[in-house]
Design an enzyme around this catalytic site. Structure first.
Site, PDB file in Angstrom:
ATOM      1  N   SER A   1     130.037  84.284  26.069  1.00 38.86           N
ATOM      2  CA  SER A   1     131.426  84.041  25.660  1.00 38.86           C
ATOM      3  C   SER A   1     131.891  85.025  24.578  1.00 38.86           C
ATOM      4  O   SER A   1     131.149  85.352  23.650  1.00 38.86           O
ATOM      5  CB  SER A   1     131.549  82.619  25.117  1.00 38.86           C
ATOM      6  OG  SER A   1     132.835  82.436  24.582  1.00 38.86           O
TER       7      SER A   1
ATOM      8  N   SER B   1     141.502  78.860  44.518  1.00 35.46           N
ATOM      9  CA  SER B   1     142.004  77.490  44.360  1.00 35.46           C
ATOM     10  C   SER B   1     141.109  76.669  43.432  1.00 35.46           C
ATOM     11  O   SER B   1     141.032  75.455  43.547  1.00 35.46           O
ATOM     12  CB  SER B   1     142.088  76.824  45.738  1.00 35.46           C
ATOM     13  OG  SER B   1     140.821  76.901  46.391  1.00 35.46           O
ATOM     14  N   GLY B   2     140.432  77.331  42.505  1.00 37.00           N
ATOM     15  CA  GLY B   2     139.531  76.642  41.580  1.00 37.00           C
ATOM     16  C   GLY B   2     140.227  76.248  40.284  1.00 37.00           C
ATOM     17  O   GLY B   2     141.452  76.096  40.228  1.00 37.00           O
ATOM     18  N   GLY B   3     139.429  76.107  39.220  1.00 34.49           N
ATOM     19  CA  GLY B   3     139.943  75.630  37.938  1.00 34.49           C
ATOM     20  C   GLY B   3     141.023  76.532  37.346  1.00 34.49           C
ATOM     21  O   GLY B   3     142.061  76.041  36.880  1.00 34.49           O
ATOM     22  N   ALA B   4     140.805  77.837  37.345  1.00 36.01           N
ATOM     23  CA  ALA B   4     141.793  78.746  36.750  1.00 36.01           C
ATOM     24  C   ALA B   4     143.082  78.724  37.565  1.00 36.01           C
ATOM     25  O   ALA B   4     144.188  78.785  37.003  1.00 36.01           O
ATOM     26  CB  ALA B   4     141.224  80.162  36.678  1.00 36.01           C
TER      27      ALA B   4
ATOM     28  N   ASP C   1     144.890  77.135  28.368  1.00 37.16           N
ATOM     29  CA  ASP C   1     144.832  78.197  29.388  1.00 37.16           C
ATOM     30  C   ASP C   1     146.206  78.392  30.033  1.00 37.16           C
ATOM     31  O   ASP C   1     146.549  79.503  30.442  1.00 37.16           O
ATOM     32  CB  ASP C   1     143.838  77.828  30.503  1.00 37.16           C
ATOM     33  CG  ASP C   1     142.394  78.069  30.095  1.00 37.16           C
ATOM     34  OD1 ASP C   1     142.148  78.918  29.223  1.00 37.16           O
ATOM     35  OD2 ASP C   1     141.506  77.399  30.657  1.00 37.16           O
TER      36      ASP C   1
ATOM     37  N   SER D   1     134.474  84.147  22.771  1.00 35.95           N
ATOM     38  CA  SER D   1     135.198  83.294  21.816  1.00 35.95           C
ATOM     39  C   SER D   1     134.608  83.306  20.405  1.00 35.95           C
ATOM     40  O   SER D   1     135.370  83.361  19.432  1.00 35.95           O
ATOM     41  CB  SER D   1     135.277  81.858  22.349  1.00 35.95           C
ATOM     42  OG  SER D   1     136.084  81.842  23.501  1.00 35.95           O
TER      43      SER D   1
ATOM     44  N   TYR E   1     138.580  90.239  33.261  1.00 39.49           N
ATOM     45  CA  TYR E   1     138.717  91.312  32.268  1.00 39.49           C
ATOM     46  C   TYR E   1     137.474  92.188  32.175  1.00 39.49           C
ATOM     47  O   TYR E   1     137.342  92.995  31.251  1.00 39.49           O
ATOM     48  CB  TYR E   1     139.114  90.753  30.888  1.00 39.49           C
ATOM     49  CG  TYR E   1     138.324  89.554  30.466  1.00 39.49           C
ATOM     50  CD1 TYR E   1     137.069  89.680  29.897  1.00 39.49           C
ATOM     51  CD2 TYR E   1     138.838  88.284  30.663  1.00 39.49           C
ATOM     52  CE1 TYR E   1     136.341  88.577  29.520  1.00 39.49           C
ATOM     53  CE2 TYR E   1     138.113  87.155  30.288  1.00 39.49           C
ATOM     54  CZ  TYR E   1     136.868  87.309  29.719  1.00 39.49           C
ATOM     55  OH  TYR E   1     136.144  86.208  29.349  1.00 39.49           O
TER      56      TYR E   1
ATOM     57  N   LYS F   1     135.145  71.320  31.814  1.00 38.86           N
ATOM     58  CA  LYS F   1     136.591  71.213  31.559  1.00 38.86           C
ATOM     59  C   LYS F   1     137.217  69.958  32.179  1.00 38.86           C
ATOM     60  O   LYS F   1     138.158  69.402  31.619  1.00 38.86           O
ATOM     61  CB  LYS F   1     137.315  72.456  32.095  1.00 38.86           C
ATOM     62  CG  LYS F   1     137.138  73.697  31.233  1.00 38.86           C
ATOM     63  CD  LYS F   1     137.993  74.830  31.766  1.00 38.86           C
ATOM     64  CE  LYS F   1     137.873  76.070  30.904  1.00 38.86           C
ATOM     65  NZ  LYS F   1     138.784  77.143  31.316  1.00 38.86           N
TER      66      LYS F   1
ATOM     67  N   ASN G   1     140.651  72.509  27.816  1.00 33.39           N
ATOM     68  CA  ASN G   1     139.827  73.594  27.270  1.00 33.39           C
ATOM     69  C   ASN G   1     139.810  73.594  25.739  1.00 33.39           C
ATOM     70  O   ASN G   1     139.080  74.372  25.140  1.00 33.39           O
ATOM     71  CB  ASN G   1     140.278  74.972  27.794  1.00 33.39           C
ATOM     72  CG  ASN G   1     141.531  75.444  27.112  1.00 33.39           C
ATOM     73  OD1 ASN G   1     142.393  74.650  26.756  1.00 33.39           O
ATOM     74  ND2 ASN G   1     141.636  76.741  26.908  1.00 33.39           N
TER      75      ASN G   1
HETATM   76  P1  NAP Z   1     136.139  78.454  40.064  1.00 35.86           P
HETATM   77  O1  NAP Z   1     136.662  77.122  39.644  1.00 35.86           O
HETATM   78  O2  NAP Z   1     134.738  78.611  40.489  1.00 35.86           O
HETATM   79  O3  NAP Z   1     137.105  78.939  41.277  1.00 35.86           O
HETATM   80  C1  NAP Z   1     136.904  80.180  41.911  1.00 35.86           C
HETATM   81  C2  NAP Z   1     137.810  80.270  43.135  1.00 35.86           C
HETATM   82  O4  NAP Z   1     137.580  81.550  43.711  1.00 35.86           O
HETATM   83  C3  NAP Z   1     137.540  79.233  44.199  1.00 35.86           C
HETATM   84  O5  NAP Z   1     138.760  78.830  44.774  1.00 35.86           O
HETATM   85  C4  NAP Z   1     136.704  79.995  45.214  1.00 35.86           C
HETATM   86  O6  NAP Z   1     136.931  79.595  46.530  1.00 35.86           O
HETATM   87  C5  NAP Z   1     137.260  81.380  45.082  1.00 35.86           C
HETATM   88  N1  NAP Z   1     136.277  82.381  45.479  1.00 35.86           N
HETATM   89  C6  NAP Z   1     135.047  82.600  44.943  1.00 35.86           C
HETATM   90  N2  NAP Z   1     134.449  83.625  45.558  1.00 35.86           N
HETATM   91  C7  NAP Z   1     135.308  84.046  46.534  1.00 35.86           C
HETATM   92  C8  NAP Z   1     135.251  85.055  47.520  1.00 35.86           C
HETATM   93  N3  NAP Z   1     134.184  85.871  47.635  1.00 35.86           N
HETATM   94  N4  NAP Z   1     136.309  85.211  48.339  1.00 35.86           N
HETATM   95  C9  NAP Z   1     137.391  84.412  48.230  1.00 35.86           C
HETATM   96  N5  NAP Z   1     137.505  83.422  47.311  1.00 35.86           N
HETATM   97  C10 NAP Z   1     136.484  83.242  46.470  1.00 35.86           C
HETATM   98  O7  NAP Z   1     136.360  79.539  38.924  1.00 35.86           O
HETATM   99  P2  NAP Z   1     137.568  79.601  37.865  1.00 35.86           P
HETATM  100  O8  NAP Z   1     137.165  78.935  36.619  1.00 35.86           O
HETATM  101  O9  NAP Z   1     138.800  79.151  38.557  1.00 35.86           O
HETATM  102  O10 NAP Z   1     137.620  81.170  37.545  1.00 35.86           O
HETATM  103  C11 NAP Z   1     138.157  82.085  38.477  1.00 35.86           C
HETATM  104  C12 NAP Z   1     138.250  83.467  37.837  1.00 35.86           C
HETATM  105  O11 NAP Z   1     139.170  83.444  36.746  1.00 35.86           O
HETATM  106  C13 NAP Z   1     136.928  83.965  37.263  1.00 35.86           C
HETATM  107  O12 NAP Z   1     136.832  85.349  37.510  1.00 35.86           O
HETATM  108  C14 NAP Z   1     137.072  83.727  35.781  1.00 35.86           C
HETATM  109  O13 NAP Z   1     136.314  84.631  35.014  1.00 35.86           O
HETATM  110  C15 NAP Z   1     138.560  83.967  35.584  1.00 35.86           C
HETATM  111  N6  NAP Z   1     139.103  83.253  34.407  1.00 35.86           N
HETATM  112  C16 NAP Z   1     139.665  83.994  33.427  1.00 35.86           C
HETATM  113  C17 NAP Z   1     140.215  83.361  32.323  1.00 35.86           C
HETATM  114  C18 NAP Z   1     140.855  84.177  31.228  1.00 35.86           C
HETATM  115  O14 NAP Z   1     141.090  83.641  30.142  1.00 35.86           O
HETATM  116  N7  NAP Z   1     141.183  85.417  31.475  1.00 35.86           N
HETATM  117  C19 NAP Z   1     140.193  81.950  32.229  1.00 35.86           C
HETATM  118  C20 NAP Z   1     139.601  81.231  33.272  1.00 35.86           C
HETATM  119  C21 NAP Z   1     139.048  81.899  34.363  1.00 35.86           C
HETATM  120  P3  NAP Z   1     136.371  78.244  47.174  1.00 35.86           P
HETATM  121  O15 NAP Z   1     137.234  77.165  46.624  1.00 35.86           O
HETATM  122  O16 NAP Z   1     136.560  78.452  48.610  1.00 35.86           O
HETATM  123  O17 NAP Z   1     134.925  78.170  46.727  1.00 35.86           O
END
Ligand code: NAP
Length: 295
Positions: free
Chosen positions: A29, A140-143, A117, A31, A239, A80, A101
């Protein structure tokens, strides 16, 4: 990903107020570097500490942090969502996203939760009138959930969410009715021409220690990017690297490209300000510390 460099040294005394981060893992992290740099710049007797907490210990950890007088803490993957039922209150935004968060002390005991966020995501966007515009969210995940809520708050007309899981997409459509439109990856071409904002909320393109090819990937192709409107904005939540392949392609096409570092900095700045009683915090110091940690 590179291991962050050491945070500026913080003197720990008997009076030092603790803030922190819980997640599993927390070792990569940025942070701690950001928050400790800001606390040092403000001259506050406080420190920000990362705490690795396994899922089975979450409830104990939340109670323990209150018992030892921690002033507030951030929460990262995988806690989260799981933390919500352990809090006494949560903001409407956190409830809409279904994730917290940032946790802060309530005056009568217990913890309150926020999701910074969402505002962290919206702050780096240019101050445009977004009413009636359409966004395309990849993932379609957490972010993605924070991005959807941010787009709703900005006044977007619709968010098309691209995912691999029909079940997850249907859930998003149910939670944000008349706003989220689910799209499968094969159909992404049908919505590019009227997408004013494209957000990558997948890890595709992120630096990975285990996959050297990862950074050469983009969730959508150069041909896809060619179909976007000339005024479209491409925002990658990743990033590492800076820029990602997606953002390089967007810049090559002449589009405005935003990476995820500013979102990280802004969500942290909002959290720190909340813990310090709405005090103004040195965002520039936090940004520099994050950039320094990335090396
Ligand atoms: P997450 O909950 O694991 O969700 C990831 C999503 O990406 C899911 O919908 C997953 O699809 C999809 N995915 C993963 N691999 C894939 C692939 N090869 N092809 C197509 N779709 C794919 O993760 P998250 O927390 O949302 O984070 C997502 C990204 O945002 C990460 O890179 C993270 O580092 C970044 N992030 C950045 C910040 C920031 O402050 N800048 C904050 C949060 C997150 P499925 O649903 O089909 O598994």
């Amino acid at each position: 990903m590179k291991t962050p460099q050491a945070s500026p040294s913080v003197a720990i005394r008997g009076s030092t107020q603790l803030f922190g981060l819980i997640g599993h893992p927390v070792s990569h992290s940025l942070s701690p570097a950001m928050h400790n740099a800001a606390l040092t710049a403000l001259g506050i007797d406080a420190a920000y500490v990362p705490f690795p907490v396994a899922p089975r210990h979450l409830e104990q950890a939340i109670a323990g942090l209150e018992a030892i007088g921690v002033g507030g803490f951030n929460i990262t993957i995988p806690h989260k969502q799981a933390v919500l039922p352990l809090l006494k209150s949560a903001s409407d935004t956190a409830r809409a996203v279904g994730a917290v968060n940032t946790v802060y002390r309530l005056p009568d005991g217990g913890w309150g939760g926020r999701n910074t966020d969402v505002e962290g995501f919206t702050r780096p966007l240019p101050a445009l009138n977004w009413r009636g515009r359409k966004a395309l969210v990849l993932g379609s995940g957490g972010a993605a959930r924070a991005v959807i809520q941010g787009c709703l708050q900005l006044g977007f007309a619709a968010v098309r969410v691209v995912g691999r899981s029909g079940a997850r997409l249907s859930l998003l459509e149910t939670e944000w009715p008349d706003f989220v439109r689910p799209i499968l990856w094969n159909d992404v071409g049908s919505v590019l021409a009227d997408s004013d904002l494209v957000v990558n909320a997948t890890p595709v393109g992120m630096h990975s220690d285990s996959d050297r090819e990862a950074i050469s990937k983009s969730p959508i192709s150069e041909a896809d990017i060619a179909q976007l409107p000339d005024a479209a904005i491409v925002y990658d939540l990743i990033y590492t690297p800076r820029p990602t392949r997606l953002l390089s392609l967007a810049k090559k096409r002449g589009l405005l490209a935003i990476d995820g570092l500013e979102m990280l900095v802004q969500q942290g700045a909002i959290a720190l300000s909340l813990w310090l009683g709405d005090r103004e915090v040195p965002v520039g110091v936090m940004r520099e510390a994050a950039e320094r940690s990335l090396g």
